[in-house]
Design a protein around this motif. Structure first.
Motif, PDB file in Angstrom:
ATOM      1  N   PHE A  81     -40.586  11.612   6.764  1.00 62.12           N
ATOM      2  CA  PHE A  81     -40.238  12.585   7.794  1.00 62.12           C
ATOM      3  C   PHE A  81     -41.057  12.366   9.058  1.00 62.12           C
ATOM      4  N   SER A  82     -42.301  11.927   8.907  1.00 58.81           N
ATOM      5  CA  SER A  82     -43.145  11.650  10.072  1.00 58.81           C
ATOM      6  C   SER A  82     -42.699  10.389  10.786  1.00 58.81           C
ATOM      7  N   ALA A  83     -42.236   9.412  10.011  1.00 60.22           N
ATOM      8  CA  ALA A  83     -41.806   8.142  10.603  1.00 60.22           C
ATOM      9  C   ALA A  83     -40.538   8.297  11.421  1.00 60.22           C
ATOM     10  N   PHE A  84     -39.675   9.233  11.005  1.00 60.53           N
ATOM     11  CA  PHE A  84     -38.394   9.414  11.703  1.00 60.53           C
ATOM     12  C   PHE A  84     -38.054  10.894  11.710  1.00 60.53           C
ATOM     13  N   SER A  85     -38.242  11.522  12.849  1.00 57.99           N
ATOM     14  CA  SER A  85     -38.188  12.985  12.929  1.00 57.99           C
ATOM     15  C   SER A  85     -36.792  13.560  12.693  1.00 57.99           C
ATOM     16  N   PRO A 106     -33.272   0.150  11.432  1.00 59.27           N
ATOM     17  CA  PRO A 106     -34.572   0.421  12.056  1.00 59.27           C
ATOM     18  C   PRO A 106     -35.298   1.617  11.443  1.00 59.27           C
ATOM     19  N   THR A 107     -34.547   2.636  11.007  1.00 58.89           N
ATOM     20  CA  THR A 107     -35.190   3.777  10.355  1.00 58.89           C
ATOM     21  C   THR A 107     -35.827   3.350   9.038  1.00 58.89           C
ATOM     22  N   GLU A 108     -35.122   2.523   8.277  1.00 60.95           N
ATOM     23  CA  GLU A 108     -35.706   1.981   7.043  1.00 60.95           C
ATOM     24  C   GLU A 108     -37.004   1.239   7.343  1.00 60.95           C
ATOM     25  N   ALA A 109     -36.984   0.448   8.415  1.00 60.58           N
ATOM     26  CA  ALA A 109     -38.178  -0.306   8.796  1.00 60.58           C
ATOM     27  C   ALA A 109     -39.329   0.632   9.150  1.00 60.58           C
ATOM     28  N   SER A 110     -39.021   1.704   9.888  1.00 58.79           N
ATOM     29  CA  SER A 110     -40.055   2.652  10.296  1.00 58.79           C
ATOM     30  C   SER A 110     -40.671   3.349   9.086  1.00 58.79           C
ATOM     31  N   ILE A 111     -39.820   3.778   8.152  1.00 60.98           N
ATOM     32  CA  ILE A 111     -40.309   4.457   6.947  1.00 60.98           C
ATOM     33  C   ILE A 111     -41.122   3.502   6.090  1.00 60.98           C
ATOM     34  N   PHE A 148     -34.835   1.341  17.566  1.00 62.07           N
ATOM     35  CA  PHE A 148     -36.088   1.930  17.094  1.00 62.07           C
ATOM     36  C   PHE A 148     -36.467   3.128  17.959  1.00 62.07           C
ATOM     37  N   GLU A 149     -37.248   4.030  17.361  1.00 67.67           N
ATOM     38  CA  GLU A 149     -37.695   5.225  18.061  1.00 67.67           C
ATOM     39  C   GLU A 149     -39.172   5.458  17.785  1.00 67.67           C
ATOM     40  N   PRO A 150     -39.823   6.326  18.583  1.00 66.89           N
ATOM     41  CA  PRO A 150     -41.217   6.672  18.291  1.00 66.89           C
ATOM     42  C   PRO A 150     -41.317   7.327  16.921  1.00 66.89           C
ATOM     43  N   PRO A 151     -42.435   7.227  16.240  1.00 64.28           N
ATOM     44  CA  PRO A 151     -43.673   6.584  16.691  1.00 64.28           C
ATOM     45  C   PRO A 151     -43.738   5.077  16.428  1.00 64.28           C
ATOM     46  N   THR A 152     -42.716   4.515  15.777  1.00 63.31           N
ATOM     47  CA  THR A 152     -42.770   3.083  15.468  1.00 63.31           C
ATOM     48  C   THR A 152     -42.854   2.256  16.744  1.00 63.31           C
ATOM     49  N   THR A 153     -42.038   2.583  17.739  1.00 65.83           N
ATOM     50  CA  THR A 153     -42.094   1.908  19.032  1.00 65.83           C
ATOM     51  C   THR A 153     -42.339   2.975  20.105  1.00 65.83           C
ATOM     52  N   PRO A 154     -43.587   3.210  20.472  1.00 61.51           N
ATOM     53  CA  PRO A 154     -43.901   4.265  21.437  1.00 61.51           C
ATOM     54  C   PRO A 154     -43.474   3.898  22.852  1.00 61.51           C
TER      55      PRO A 154
END
Length: 495
Positions: A393-397, A338-343, A226-232
């Motif tokens: 796009f905001s969820a995963f830069s 994890p990207t799917e989860a973030s979006i 995972f990556e920000p902003p989902t997990t800061p």
């Protein structure tokens, strides 16, 4: 969170392999000796790498090499996560639900704990001050190709603690063996939490203690991506794995540095990130390359890698090294789910019930491309699908392309997605471009040499492909209806 049937079975690499052995066609082993330098990955390319690996390749079983040249007693496992179906089995879910499962786990974290029991990862201890200490011999790290800068640890769970806040995190980084007691580590600028920790330690003139755990529960490997902003910064992603397993990940205290490691790992490398020192990644091979990366190209060697001075290597008895091929389907699983989860999480919070599912397709390496399955429930939902793409796009830069499809299209079937594009999409009306946005430096087309609109390497034109039907024309785009039957009556006795 609901209980899942396989949770009790899998808590480390060995139990994961045991589960795969019980599933037809999901794991094979070979006793034929293999050379770790390029040959091992060359074999697995044909067996099951998939992803963006150069063809011919395919999705296939995970594989264990029981005899690795130069490393008696060690085994190497590869491709554990190189199949969405396999990941689902290992996490106790359904392939189409993995993103949602990860999203729920992020929102219900279970932090790790330090065990008081003897740690399996410390059954055998090698200290760097011993005369025969040599990473090249102790760690059977392969190279993916003959061009690689050196042997790479591709599945190392790097764990460190911020020198100011005392908060810890786990991340996977590119780690190359550079000497008997030295590793290089590559930090993508601004993209990983441990990089920020190392930068702060360097500002303070301090070494950063770090542990690298290799061969762990697949839930940890998926959760760590995972990556920000989902997990800061400050969110320990081991807590995601804890939520997935409904019990905390167990850590142990390192023996030679002030850090913790994953207690049931196969290998642990203990060390310190040295401030003020940078390493040329290919200083030993001089090939000019690092290793194959997820877009399918071999990345250039960095002149700005940080240095880890290794203090010890500990491992289980008869350890199993875990590795992966950089552009394989394994990366798609680790980065894409994890990207799917973030979006999904970001869109669901903004417009509940509209986004039915997300798939970060293999062709994008799990990072560059997402397919959003969107349901327009009422006339006022027209246009919201494009808002959902902007939220993605905001969820995963690092995301570059978003495909929008209706809820009657299988977002996991790229043939179905392209069908929607061919029958529901017009290029002059349904392409939305957002030029000049920072994306990912490993995309070779994100470079001024490819377009005058790109001002710096790593900047891209993000694009939305809206392949959804206008709400007021839904009746014109109904798919042919077939009788819904169970085919087993006619197929169970076929030859």
């Amino acid at each position: 969170m609901e209980h899942r049937e396989n949770d009790y079975k899998v808590n480390d690499l060995r139990s994961a392999l045991d589960l795969l052995r019980s599933l037809p066609g999901q794991l094979i082993e070979t006793d034929t000796e293999v050379e770790p330098m390029a040959e091992l990955s060359g074999v697995y390319r044909h067996v099951g790498a998939g992803g963006t690996v150069m063809r011919p390749t395919k999705e296939g079983p995970a594989m264990i090499f029981n005899h690795v040249k130069g490393h008696p007693g060690a085994r190497v496992a590869i491709g554990l996560l190189a199949s969405r179906k396999r990941v689902a089995a290992l996490l106790g879910g359904k392939p189409e639900d993995l993103g949602k499962m990860l999203y729920r786990s992020v929102d219900h974290p279970i932090p790790p704990v330090v065990t008081k029991e003897p740690a399996p990862c410390q059954q055998v201890v090698h200290r760097a001050d011993e005369e025969d200490f040599d990473l090249y011999k102790l760690v059977p790290a392969p190279t993916n190709t003959p061009d690689d800068a050196g042997p790479y640890i591709t599945m190392g769970m790097c764990y460190a603690t911020h020198p100011d806040t005392g908060l810890s995190d786990v991340t996977i980084h590119r780690l190359c063996i550079q000497g008997k007691d030295e590793l290089s580590i590559f930090f993508t600028p601004g993209a990983r939490h441990i990089g920020a920790m190392a930068e702060r330690a360097e500002q303070l003139g301090q070494k950063l203690p770090i542990s690298i755990s290799i061969g762990v529960d697949p839930a940890i490997e998926i959760g760590s991506c995972f990556e920000p902003p989902t997990t800061p910064l400050g969110y320990d992603e081991l807590a995601v794995a804890g939520a997935l397993r409904e019990k905390p990940v167990e850590l142990c205290k390192c023996l030679t540095v002030n850090e913790r490691a994953i207690a049931n790992a196969e290998y642990v490398i203990e060390g310190e990130v040295i401030p003020g020192v940078r390493v040329q990644e290919d200083q030993n091979s001089h090939t000019g390359y690092a290793m194959p990366e997820f877009p399918g190209y071999t990345g250039p060697a960095s002149s700005n890698c940080w240095l880890i001075k290794v203090k010890a290597v500990t491992h289980r008895e008869n350890p199993i090294m875990q590795t992966c091929i950089g552009p394989s389907e394994e990366h798609v699983s680790m980065a894409g789910i994890p990207t799917e989860a973030s979006i999904y999480g970001m869109v669901e919070k903004a417009m509940p019930g509209r986004l039915k599912n997300v798939y970060c397709a293999s062709a994008g390496g799990g990072k560059y491309m997402a397919v959003l399955q969107f349901q327009k429930k009422e006339a006022s939902d027209e246009g919201r699908q494009r808002q959902a793409a902007l939220l993605a796009f905001s969820a995963f830069s690092e995301l570059k392309h978003v495909f929008l499809v209706d809820d009657d299209v299988d977002c996991f079937d790229m043939n179905d997605v392209l069908w929607a594009m061919n029958t529901r999409f017009q290029g002059d009306a349904d392409i939305i471009t957002i030029p000049g946005v920072r994306c990912h430096p490993l995309d070779p087309s994100n470079d001024p040499s490819c377009s005058v609109s790109i001002r710096d390497h790593g900047i891209a034109c993000k694009t939305i492909f809206d392949c959804t039907v206008p709400f007021d024309q839904k009746d014109r785009f109904k798919r042919a209806r077939f009788m819904d039957v169970d085919p087993e009556k006619w197929t169970k006795n076929t030859k």
